[in-house]
Design a protein around this motif. Sequence first.
Motif, PDB file in Angstrom:
ATOM      1  N   ILE A 165     -10.791   1.826  97.216  1.00 42.80           N
ATOM      2  CA  ILE A 165      -9.774   1.416  96.243  1.00 42.80           C
ATOM      3  C   ILE A 165      -8.541   0.853  96.949  1.00 42.80           C
ATOM      4  O   ILE A 165      -8.026  -0.212  96.591  1.00 42.80           O
ATOM      5  CB  ILE A 165      -9.353   2.614  95.369  1.00 42.80           C
ATOM      6  CG1 ILE A 165     -10.579   3.328  94.797  1.00 42.80           C
ATOM      7  CG2 ILE A 165      -8.398   2.165  94.277  1.00 42.80           C
ATOM      8  CD1 ILE A 165     -11.440   2.467  93.926  1.00 42.80           C
ATOM      9  N   TRP A 179     -11.982  -2.156  91.988  1.00 37.69           N
ATOM     10  CA  TRP A 179     -12.657  -1.453  90.893  1.00 37.69           C
ATOM     11  C   TRP A 179     -14.117  -1.845  90.727  1.00 37.69           C
ATOM     12  O   TRP A 179     -14.776  -1.399  89.782  1.00 37.69           O
ATOM     13  CB  TRP A 179     -11.887  -1.706  89.588  1.00 37.69           C
ATOM     14  CG  TRP A 179     -10.431  -1.403  89.736  1.00 37.69           C
ATOM     15  CD1 TRP A 179      -9.393  -2.285  89.715  1.00 37.69           C
ATOM     16  CD2 TRP A 179      -9.852  -0.117  89.999  1.00 37.69           C
ATOM     17  NE1 TRP A 179      -8.197  -1.647  89.928  1.00 37.69           N
ATOM     18  CE2 TRP A 179      -8.453  -0.302  90.112  1.00 37.69           C
ATOM     19  CE3 TRP A 179     -10.376   1.157  90.140  1.00 37.69           C
ATOM     20  CZ2 TRP A 179      -7.570   0.741  90.352  1.00 37.69           C
ATOM     21  CZ3 TRP A 179      -9.496   2.204  90.397  1.00 37.69           C
ATOM     22  CH2 TRP A 179      -8.126   2.001  90.495  1.00 37.69           C
ATOM     23  N   ASP A 183     -16.135   0.669  88.318  1.00 38.37           N
ATOM     24  CA  ASP A 183     -16.387   0.049  87.012  1.00 38.37           C
ATOM     25  C   ASP A 183     -17.892  -0.047  86.751  1.00 38.37           C
ATOM     26  O   ASP A 183     -18.364   0.224  85.643  1.00 38.37           O
ATOM     27  CB  ASP A 183     -15.780  -1.352  86.962  1.00 38.37           C
ATOM     28  CG  ASP A 183     -14.280  -1.342  86.688  1.00 38.37           C
ATOM     29  OD1 ASP A 183     -13.720  -0.254  86.460  1.00 38.37           O
ATOM     30  OD2 ASP A 183     -13.683  -2.432  86.698  1.00 38.37           O
ATOM     31  N   GLN A 240      -3.220   5.161  90.354  1.00 36.30           N
ATOM     32  CA  GLN A 240      -3.874   3.872  90.074  1.00 36.30           C
ATOM     33  C   GLN A 240      -5.177   4.102  89.305  1.00 36.30           C
ATOM     34  O   GLN A 240      -5.489   3.378  88.352  1.00 36.30           O
ATOM     35  CB  GLN A 240      -4.167   3.113  91.377  1.00 36.30           C
ATOM     36  CG  GLN A 240      -3.002   2.972  92.332  1.00 36.30           C
ATOM     37  CD  GLN A 240      -1.726   2.549  91.647  1.00 36.30           C
ATOM     38  OE1 GLN A 240      -1.663   1.495  90.997  1.00 36.30           O
ATOM     39  NE2 GLN A 240      -0.695   3.362  91.780  1.00 36.30           N
ATOM     40  N   ILE A 241      -5.945   5.119  89.743  1.00 39.61           N
ATOM     41  CA  ILE A 241      -7.202   5.422  89.058  1.00 39.61           C
ATOM     42  C   ILE A 241      -6.936   5.858  87.619  1.00 39.61           C
ATOM     43  O   ILE A 241      -7.605   5.414  86.677  1.00 39.61           O
ATOM     44  CB  ILE A 241      -7.974   6.513  89.832  1.00 39.61           C
ATOM     45  CG1 ILE A 241      -8.378   5.991  91.216  1.00 39.61           C
ATOM     46  CG2 ILE A 241      -9.195   6.975  89.053  1.00 39.61           C
ATOM     47  CD1 ILE A 241      -8.932   7.059  92.142  1.00 39.61           C
ATOM     48  N   THR A 243      -4.386   5.145  85.743  1.00 43.62           N
ATOM     49  CA  THR A 243      -3.937   3.989  84.968  1.00 43.62           C
ATOM     50  C   THR A 243      -5.126   3.161  84.510  1.00 43.62           C
ATOM     51  O   THR A 243      -5.178   2.690  83.362  1.00 43.62           O
ATOM     52  CB  THR A 243      -2.987   3.122  85.804  1.00 43.62           C
ATOM     53  OG1 THR A 243      -1.834   3.894  86.166  1.00 43.62           O
ATOM     54  CG2 THR A 243      -2.555   1.888  85.033  1.00 43.62           C
ATOM     55  N   ARG A 244      -6.107   3.016  85.411  1.00 42.65           N
ATOM     56  CA  ARG A 244      -7.280   2.199  85.105  1.00 42.65           C
ATOM     57  C   ARG A 244      -8.152   2.843  84.021  1.00 42.65           C
ATOM     58  O   ARG A 244      -8.676   2.155  83.137  1.00 42.65           O
ATOM     59  CB  ARG A 244      -8.099   2.006  86.385  1.00 42.65           C
ATOM     60  CG  ARG A 244      -9.374   1.182  86.225  1.00 42.65           C
ATOM     61  CD  ARG A 244      -9.087  -0.279  86.202  1.00 42.65           C
ATOM     62  NE  ARG A 244     -10.295  -1.110  86.205  1.00 42.65           N
ATOM     63  CZ  ARG A 244     -10.273  -2.430  86.268  1.00 42.65           C
ATOM     64  NH1 ARG A 244      -9.117  -3.080  86.336  1.00 42.65           N
ATOM     65  NH2 ARG A 244     -11.388  -3.124  86.253  1.00 42.65           N
ATOM     66  N   TYR A 245      -8.311   4.144  84.082  1.00 42.67           N
ATOM     67  CA  TYR A 245      -9.340   4.795  83.265  1.00 42.67           C
ATOM     68  C   TYR A 245      -8.792   5.798  82.242  1.00 42.67           C
ATOM     69  O   TYR A 245      -9.555   6.563  81.650  1.00 42.67           O
ATOM     70  CB  TYR A 245     -10.345   5.510  84.174  1.00 42.67           C
ATOM     71  CG  TYR A 245     -11.050   4.564  85.113  1.00 42.67           C
ATOM     72  CD1 TYR A 245     -11.836   3.524  84.628  1.00 42.67           C
ATOM     73  CD2 TYR A 245     -10.915   4.701  86.496  1.00 42.67           C
ATOM     74  CE1 TYR A 245     -12.476   2.647  85.486  1.00 42.67           C
ATOM     75  CE2 TYR A 245     -11.552   3.826  87.360  1.00 42.67           C
ATOM     76  CZ  TYR A 245     -12.325   2.795  86.855  1.00 42.67           C
ATOM     77  OH  TYR A 245     -12.959   1.927  87.709  1.00 42.67           O
ATOM     78  N   GLU A 248     -10.701   5.833  79.075  1.00 43.05           N
ATOM     79  CA  GLU A 248     -12.149   5.700  79.210  1.00 43.05           C
ATOM     80  C   GLU A 248     -12.859   7.018  78.908  1.00 43.05           C
ATOM     81  O   GLU A 248     -12.777   7.976  79.677  1.00 43.05           O
ATOM     82  CB  GLU A 248     -12.502   5.236  80.635  1.00 43.05           C
ATOM     83  CG  GLU A 248     -13.987   5.094  80.908  1.00 43.05           C
ATOM     84  CD  GLU A 248     -14.676   4.233  79.869  1.00 43.05           C
ATOM     85  OE1 GLU A 248     -15.455   4.815  79.074  1.00 43.05           O
ATOM     86  OE2 GLU A 248     -14.422   3.008  79.841  1.00 43.05           O
TER      87      GLU A 248
END
Length: 850
Positions: A165, A179, A183, A240-241, A243-245, A248
């Motif tokens: 990452i 990602w 992803d 960061q992780i 924020t991304r997920y 989800e």
Amino acid sequence: MKTTNKQNKFTLTKLAQLFALGGLALNMTACSLDQASDANKHNGETVYDFAPPKPAPGSEQYSMLSHDRERWMNEQGEVVSLRGVNLGNWLMLEMWMFDNGGNPVGEGIEDQCTFEGKLEERFGAEERARLMDVYRDNFITTRDWDIMQEAGFNLIRLPFPYQLIEDANNPMTLRDDAWQYLDQAIAEAKSRNMWVVLDLHGAAGAQGWEHHSGCAGKNEYWDGDNAADNQARTAWLWQQIATRYKAEPAVAGYGVLNEPWGTDAETLAENVTELYHAIREVDTDHIVILPGHNSGIDAYGDPKDAGMTNVAFEMHFYPGIFGWGEIGYDVHRDWLTCGQNGTTGVCEWDEKIRELDTPFLIGEMQPWTGLGEQGGAITRATFDRYNELSWAATAWSYKVMTINGGQGNGTWGYVTNKGERLLAKASTWSCSGWDTTLSDACETPSKVVTPTDTDQTFYLIVKSGSLGGNQDIRIDDLELVAQSSGENVLQNSAFDTASDWIEWSATDASPADDNLTPEVGYMADGNGILRITANGNFANGGVYQAVQLTGGESYLLSGSFVDAGSSDTWAEIYLLPAAPENGTDISAAAMPRIDLNNDSLEDIEAYFAGMSAIEYEVNEPVKSALTASEPADIFNFPNAPQDLTLEKTAEGMSLVWTGVSDATYNVYRTTSSGSNYQLVAEGLEAEMYLDTTTAEGVTYYYIVTADNGEESYASNEVATEIFYASIPGLIEAEHFSGQSGFQVEDTQDEGGGQNLGYTDPGDTLTYNVEVAEAGEYTVSLRIASSGGSEGIAFSMNGTNVGSISVPDTGDWQNWTTISTTVTLAAGEQELQLTALGGAWNLNWMQFEKN
């Protein structure tokens, strides 16, 4: 109707969800819901006497997970039974998972850092990155996700390194392709209603000295000048992780640090709490998984007291492995059924978890390796037991590659590359003078194999050789039978003539030049056989023929073979996809090796790309057990025999015990209380046994078990009179009163008997001794060693009295006598031998007064 049993508690916050499901019927008359009085009894929290719905594993509704007390819950208020597997060696590399032999990808390459470092050193940073993508694109593909789904797994633990990452050369900077693989994994899992635990297996600086932290021997997450920076980078990475997920639902939770054992438990808890708060700045919904220390989870206390909510604890449990007993039925039975008293094993952890009202993840376990057919039942029972306790669990690991391939008795991988190429083997080291069928071969018995998924030409190879001793091996009635049709695909199976078999030499360019003599059609007792002989020189080779195999067909090798007076000799039968070449030996290797130090870029790329095309062998007993409609029929053992007593009689040692219904009995004996029990009688129908095989001067300990097809816990232990070995005098190595780390084996030393071996530094032997007279003694030890070592330290009642180094004797059964002097006090004492270095065997020791 209200209860204080935590297992049945259910909070008011889930009540509306249950009504919304439409499947809950509450008898409002029979069961009063007096919220005020109930809350007064439970510190302000309303608690009801029913549990939330718990569908069968795999049938839960698929949605974001959270926790309710110790349960993993979905948004519909259902308890979710999470059972799955780790995707080890995909994004985070561990070299042993390429093969369990030495230097599987090249000398000096021991971890992720040296793996990628070697690629960059040889080919540059750009090519290293490209090659890693080739590897990752092929190691796990759609085929693998389908196999995991077919096994019924609904949880995937995804180990990854921080540099997947973060740009390792530019701290706190995302890679351009940061990602790509997370992803991809989440999308594949989501399409199959699987959840994913994102597991940071290797943090910046490495969170432990172990190779699986990414860089062996570093531990710079905790120690050194960069520790604070590495911890800050890890907090940034998780933000960061998150924020991304954060939205989800396929993400089950964030595993913030894998096995972070490079520090003490208190420091770990403090740092992980900081990581939790960093994540919560971004994501308030996902479960944050708090890693246990190798000493447990106690340092965290109650997460609520630290301001943490929606968290789970994680531990890794490996019964039978890493010094936790031995692989087998007993260790899993003891763990899953809570031990003889019903209070240890999973029960001890269940009590702890329920007190903390926090979900539990067994992030790593290995319930099938080395267990063969029984591995399936034990794996299913393990998942069922954990889910019964509301624990989530993921086995390590989905796929492990081996040079020889095949599952055998169960590798660490649920799948491995297809093997089954060594069909049968015997050797004079294992069973000199054998005369048996291949199905009863003493080293590798034949079994049903499925060699190929496509129609293909293979080669059935009969190989025999010796190290220079006399060699005479005889083989007859060799058949390779297709199980669906009963057809034997071999020609001249009975060796009635000299046809159809091709001679081959593993040592010379021409069979005519070697020391081996294969004779197809050799006449013995009026019948043709295959005879392979050599006399006095090293020899290796045999005969072979091509066979046409059908894809997906299973085959069974049968026949007989005889050792007619050979020495230092082996006999093996292989099924390989290529014909043997003269002058080149063969092996059961099912896939090529790669050497990152020396192989070309093209060869390395081909090896990586080939990962997607390797034929798999799935652990079928595990698959069958996991997908069966009924639980495993295992751990239905009888009660233990009670009131075991021992009496010395003129005929021997008489054992008597109280009986158990519908069971027979097994008697075990040892010379070391509590360990190393050896079976001396089995299948007894009477509640008594007379042991007539005891020796004078030895203390024996006995236990008895009941057996109804599964074996019970042991009875109480009873012992003969405690024996004190006399000094001066001879003490047999196996007559210890206690030991740690050694194994008993038959010895080839003069006089026969047994010796102790498999020595590692720190192993100990304890003996009860009586020294007749104080003074200086010469102690002589009968030793064998392959390599030699620092040797042995001697102590009496905990006081050091001397030591001796161990020479290299050239072999584990090449014996010599070494001596040193020790000064001893008189009287009854405890003599302890401690291994200062490993690599030695001990047969006996003798003390003589100087």
